[in-house]
Motif scaffolding. Structure first.
Motif, PDB file in Angstrom:
ATOM      1  N   ALA A  72       0.863  -1.190   0.000  1.00  0.00           N
ATOM      2  CA  ALA A  72       0.000   0.000   0.000  1.00  0.00           C
ATOM      3  C   ALA A  72       0.896   1.236   0.000  1.00  0.00           C
ATOM      4  CB  ALA A  72      -0.897  -0.007   1.218  1.00  0.00           C
ATOM      5  N   VAL A  73       0.545   2.217  -0.845  1.00  0.00           N
ATOM      6  CA  VAL A  73       1.326   3.437  -0.980  1.00  0.00           C
ATOM      7  C   VAL A  73       0.389   4.629  -0.846  1.00  0.00           C
ATOM      8  CG1 VAL A  73       2.779   4.781  -2.536  1.00  0.00           C
ATOM      9  CG2 VAL A  73       2.946   2.293  -2.544  1.00  0.00           C
ATOM     10  N   ALA A  74       0.665   5.500   0.127  1.00  0.00           N
ATOM     11  CA  ALA A  74      -0.124   6.728   0.260  1.00  0.00           C
ATOM     12  C   ALA A  74       0.115   7.585  -0.970  1.00  0.00           C
ATOM     13  CB  ALA A  74       0.279   7.480   1.520  1.00  0.00           C
ATOM     14  N   HIS A  75      -0.982   8.053  -1.595  1.00  0.00           N
ATOM     15  CA  HIS A  75      -0.880   8.840  -2.819  1.00  0.00           C
ATOM     16  C   HIS A  75      -1.938   9.932  -2.764  1.00  0.00           C
ATOM     17  CE1 HIS A  75      -1.296   9.027  -7.464  1.00  0.00           C
ATOM     18  NE2 HIS A  75      -0.471   9.941  -7.026  1.00  0.00           N
ATOM     19  N   GLY A  76      -1.517  11.149  -2.445  1.00  0.00           N
ATOM     20  CA  GLY A  76      -2.478  12.243  -2.324  1.00  0.00           C
ATOM     21  C   GLY A  76      -3.474  11.948  -1.225  1.00  0.00           C
ATOM     22  N   ASP A  77      -4.771  11.951  -1.559  1.00  0.00           N
ATOM     23  CA  ASP A  77      -5.816  11.759  -0.554  1.00  0.00           C
ATOM     24  C   ASP A  77      -6.350  10.330  -0.509  1.00  0.00           C
ATOM     25  OD1 ASP A  77      -7.153  11.641  -2.952  1.00  0.00           O
ATOM     26  OD2 ASP A  77      -8.668  13.135  -2.425  1.00  0.00           O
ATOM     27  N   HIS A  78      -5.605   9.367  -1.078  1.00  0.00           N
ATOM     28  CA  HIS A  78      -6.058   7.983  -1.100  1.00  0.00           C
ATOM     29  C   HIS A  78      -4.862   7.037  -1.006  1.00  0.00           C
ATOM     30  CE1 HIS A  78      -5.086   8.945  -5.285  1.00  0.00           C
ATOM     31  NE2 HIS A  78      -4.783   7.657  -5.397  1.00  0.00           N
ATOM     32  N   VAL A  79      -5.126   5.755  -1.083  1.00  0.00           N
ATOM     33  CA  VAL A  79      -4.077   4.739  -1.049  1.00  0.00           C
ATOM     34  C   VAL A  79      -4.088   3.981  -2.365  1.00  0.00           C
ATOM     35  CG1 VAL A  79      -3.302   2.608   0.078  1.00  0.00           C
ATOM     36  CG2 VAL A  79      -4.225   4.483   1.451  1.00  0.00           C
ATOM     37  N   ASP A  80      -2.915   3.803  -2.952  1.00  0.00           N
ATOM     38  CA  ASP A  80      -2.744   2.956  -4.130  1.00  0.00           C
ATOM     39  C   ASP A  80      -2.188   1.620  -3.667  1.00  0.00           C
ATOM     40  OD1 ASP A  80      -3.458   5.057  -5.785  1.00  0.00           O
ATOM     41  OD2 ASP A  80      -1.417   5.484  -6.429  1.00  0.00           O
ATOM     42  N   TYR A  81      -2.528   0.562  -4.393  1.00  0.00           N
ATOM     43  CA  TYR A  81      -1.986  -0.762  -4.124  1.00  0.00           C
ATOM     44  C   TYR A  81      -1.167  -1.195  -5.335  1.00  0.00           C
ATOM     45  CZ  TYR A  81      -5.001  -0.835  -0.113  1.00  0.00           C
ATOM     46  OH  TYR A  81      -5.597  -0.524   1.083  1.00  0.00           O
ATOM     47  N   VAL A  82       0.086  -1.590  -5.096  1.00  0.00           N
ATOM     48  CA  VAL A  82       0.981  -2.008  -6.159  1.00  0.00           C
ATOM     49  C   VAL A  82       0.652  -3.457  -6.496  1.00  0.00           C
ATOM     50  CG1 VAL A  82       3.372  -2.295  -6.862  1.00  0.00           C
ATOM     51  CG2 VAL A  82       2.749  -0.435  -5.296  1.00  0.00           C
ATOM     52  N   HIS A  83       0.272  -3.693  -7.756  1.00  0.00           N
ATOM     53  CA  HIS A  83      -0.196  -5.005  -8.181  1.00  0.00           C
ATOM     54  C   HIS A  83       0.136  -5.191  -9.649  1.00  0.00           C
ATOM     55  CE1 HIS A  83      -3.945  -7.857  -8.514  1.00  0.00           C
ATOM     56  NE2 HIS A  83      -2.806  -8.493  -8.660  1.00  0.00           N
ATOM     57  N   GLU A  84       0.848  -6.278  -9.963  1.00  0.00           N
ATOM     58  CA  GLU A  84       1.181  -6.620 -11.340  1.00  0.00           C
ATOM     59  C   GLU A  84       1.915  -5.488 -12.068  1.00  0.00           C
ATOM     60  OE1 GLU A  84      -2.550  -7.838 -13.036  1.00  0.00           O
ATOM     61  OE2 GLU A  84      -2.549  -9.733 -11.939  1.00  0.00           O
ATOM     62  N   GLY A  85       2.830  -4.832 -11.362  1.00  0.00           N
ATOM     63  CA  GLY A  85       3.671  -3.816 -11.977  1.00  0.00           C
ATOM     64  C   GLY A  85       3.042  -2.456 -12.149  1.00  0.00           C
ATOM     65  N   HIS A  86       1.854  -2.234 -11.590  1.00  0.00           N
ATOM     66  CA  HIS A  86       1.255  -0.903 -11.635  1.00  0.00           C
ATOM     67  C   HIS A  86       0.460  -0.683 -10.360  1.00  0.00           C
ATOM     68  CE1 HIS A  86      -2.528  -2.746 -13.396  1.00  0.00           C
ATOM     69  NE2 HIS A  86      -1.625  -3.645 -13.680  1.00  0.00           N
ATOM     70  N   ARG A  87      -0.100   0.504 -10.225  1.00  0.00           N
ATOM     71  CA  ARG A  87      -0.818   0.875  -9.012  1.00  0.00           C
ATOM     72  C   ARG A  87      -2.306   0.904  -9.271  1.00  0.00           C
ATOM     73  NH1 ARG A  87       0.277   6.181  -8.125  1.00  0.00           N
ATOM     74  NH2 ARG A  87       0.927   6.322 -10.259  1.00  0.00           N
ATOM     75  N   HIS A  88      -3.049   0.366  -8.334  1.00  0.00           N
ATOM     76  CA  HIS A  88      -4.510   0.392  -8.397  1.00  0.00           C
ATOM     77  C   HIS A  88      -5.022   1.299  -7.292  1.00  0.00           C
ATOM     78  CE1 HIS A  88      -4.564  -3.911 -10.257  1.00  0.00           C
ATOM     79  NE2 HIS A  88      -4.175  -2.998 -11.105  1.00  0.00           N
ATOM     80  N   ALA A  89      -6.037   2.084  -7.601  1.00  0.00           N
ATOM     81  CA  ALA A  89      -6.681   2.959  -6.619  1.00  0.00           C
ATOM     82  C   ALA A  89      -8.185   2.756  -6.723  1.00  0.00           C
ATOM     83  CB  ALA A  89      -6.338   4.423  -6.893  1.00  0.00           C
ATOM     84  N   ALA A  90      -8.840   2.658  -5.563  1.00  0.00           N
ATOM     85  CA  ALA A  90     -10.297   2.516  -5.549  1.00  0.00           C
ATOM     86  C   ALA A  90     -10.927   3.802  -6.070  1.00  0.00           C
ATOM     87  CB  ALA A  90     -10.775   2.230  -4.134  1.00  0.00           C
ATOM     88  N   HIS A  91     -11.936   3.647  -6.943  1.00  0.00           N
ATOM     89  CA  HIS A  91     -12.639   4.797  -7.494  1.00  0.00           C
ATOM     90  C   HIS A  91     -14.077   4.385  -7.766  1.00  0.00           C
ATOM     91  CE1 HIS A  91     -13.692   7.652 -10.881  1.00  0.00           C
ATOM     92  NE2 HIS A  91     -13.514   8.425  -9.833  1.00  0.00           N
ATOM     93  N   ASP A  92     -15.018   4.997  -7.071  1.00  0.00           N
ATOM     94  CA  ASP A  92     -16.433   4.632  -7.172  1.00  0.00           C
ATOM     95  C   ASP A  92     -16.572   3.120  -6.988  1.00  0.00           C
ATOM     96  OD1 ASP A  92     -17.149   7.289  -7.517  1.00  0.00           O
ATOM     97  OD2 ASP A  92     -17.105   7.152  -9.704  1.00  0.00           O
ATOM     98  N   ASP A  93     -17.067   2.403  -7.961  1.00  0.00           N
ATOM     99  CA  ASP A  93     -17.280   0.959  -7.809  1.00  0.00           C
ATOM    100  C   ASP A  93     -16.279   0.134  -8.606  1.00  0.00           C
ATOM    101  OD1 ASP A  93     -18.130   1.580 -10.325  1.00  0.00           O
ATOM    102  OD2 ASP A  93     -20.023   0.488 -10.206  1.00  0.00           O
TER     103      ASP A  93
END
Length: 98
Positions: A72-93
């Motif tokens: 998990a990586v803090a990114h601005g006002d949310h958290v990104d998750y490093v997965h399969e060589g890129h970052r995922h961030a929750a957005h709506d659904d």
């Protein structure tokens, strides 16, 4: 995904293997997580490396969160998750690629 060329001019800190900041592979370069945003080296200076558009990660059934096994990586006002060589961030659904 397009990264904006936004120079981080007040950045005296040099990132590298021993700088203490998390490094993430991003396309053809490394990003360093610092102060809630991402820096990349570019032509002798440091740039902000942020996506220029909204890109949904379709077909992502895995739910990220505490204990999911991905960094998990803090990114601005949310958290990104490093997965399969890129970052995922929750957005709506759904999850976005960052």
């Amino acid at each position: 995904m397009t990264a904006l060329h936004q120079e981080h001019s007040a950045h005296a800190h040099a990132h590298g293997p021993a700088c203490g900041h998390q490094a993430l592979v991003h396309n053809d370069h490394l990003d360093y997580v610092h102060d809630g945003h991402l820096h990349r080296e570019h032509s002798g200076h440091w740039d902000e490396c942020e996506p220029g558009e909204h890109v949904a990660h379709s077909g992502h059934a895995h739910e990220h969160g505490d204990g999911c096994g991905h960094p998990a990586v803090a990114h601005g006002d949310h958290v990104d998750y490093v997965h399969e060589g890129h970052r995922h961030a929750a957005h709506d659904d759904h999850w976005d690629d960052h």
